[in-house]
Design a protein around this motif. Structure first.
Motif, PDB file in Angstrom:
ATOM      1  N   SER A  64       1.699  11.137  56.150  1.00 21.27           N
ATOM      2  CA  SER A  64       1.878  11.109  56.737  1.00 21.27           C
ATOM      3  C   SER A  64       2.368  13.279  57.346  1.00 21.27           C
ATOM      4  CB  SER A  64       1.561  10.829  58.515  1.00 21.27           C
ATOM      5  OG  SER A  64       3.490  10.476  58.067  1.00 21.27           O
ATOM      6  N   GLU A  67      -0.157  15.923  54.968  1.00 22.76           N
ATOM      7  CA  GLU A  67      -1.819  16.111  55.567  1.00 22.76           C
ATOM      8  C   GLU A  67      -1.734  17.185  55.180  1.00 22.76           C
ATOM      9  OE1 GLU A  67      -4.013  16.217  59.634  1.00 22.76           O
ATOM     10  OE2 GLU A  67      -1.969  14.750  59.412  1.00 22.76           O
ATOM     11  N   TYR A  71      -3.850  13.185  50.020  1.00 22.02           N
ATOM     12  CA  TYR A  71      -4.614  12.658  50.259  1.00 22.02           C
ATOM     13  C   TYR A  71      -4.833  11.219  50.093  1.00 22.02           C
ATOM     14  CZ  TYR A  71      -7.479  16.645  51.915  1.00 22.02           C
ATOM     15  OH  TYR A  71      -6.806  18.025  52.706  1.00 22.02           O
TER      16      TYR A  71
END
Length: 185
Positions: A64, A67, A71
């Protein structure tokens, strides 16, 4: 579909699973052999990473904080789409490089645990000297190879051609015609 910026080069990072990374009650796990924080500092201006773990890896890696740079495409249904999207692949012992070689795009082999993998897990199906790209054991060397990716063909073109002649010899300008001839008969 993946919302990848069009102004960035794409690295497909597809490492294989390791037999020795297993936890009772959890299954196979994956310990990153790369410092994504450092990777992001060095390359986020020009690159994004499509990170594809092996399907046997049971744990989820929290990406996270990356981001827009990394990916997680581990659950993406067709890896062939990911091959086509990417400009370069980084792998290790995974067989993905056989398929990727058809695209005639650069391949880097990041084998940070080469001696351990060879001596304690399994040996290799082919001679590593046949690989059509550099074998990199240290992260700093991986960064150097990425920075010099534009010079890849200067060093690896002949080796790449030899690899494809041996393993992808049916891939030529008539391959589609041969398939259609078999289907239509």
């Amino acid at each position: 579909e993946l919302n990848i910026p069009k102004n960035k080069k794409i690295i497909l990072y597809a490492p294989t699973w390791r037999d020795d990374q297993h936890e009772a009650g959890v299954g196979y796990t994956y310990k990153l052999g790369i410092d994504f924080d450092n990777f992001k500092k060095k390359f986020s201006k020009d690159y994004v990473i499509l990170f594809r773990t092996h399907y046997l890896v049971a744990n989820s890696i929290d990406l996270s904080k990356y981001e827009g740079f990394i990916y997680d495409v581990s659950e993406y249904s067709d890896i062939n789409d990911l091959y086509i999207l990417s400009d370069v692949i980084i792998t290790d012992y995974s067989s993905v490089f056989f398929d990727y070689a058809n695209l005639k795009r650069p391949m880097l082999f990041y084998m940070y645990d080469l001696a351990d993998y060879k001596n304690n897990m399994r040996d290799f199906y082919i001679d590593l000297d046949e690989l059509p790209g550099p074998i990199v054991e240290h992260e700093d060397d991986l960064y150097k190879e990425i920075k010099n990716i534009d010079k890849y063909w200067d060093t690896y073109k002949d080796k790449y051609d030899k690899f494809n002649k041996k393993y992808n010899y049916l891939d030529d300008e008539n391959s589609s015609k041969r398939v259609l001839d078999i289907i239509i008969k």
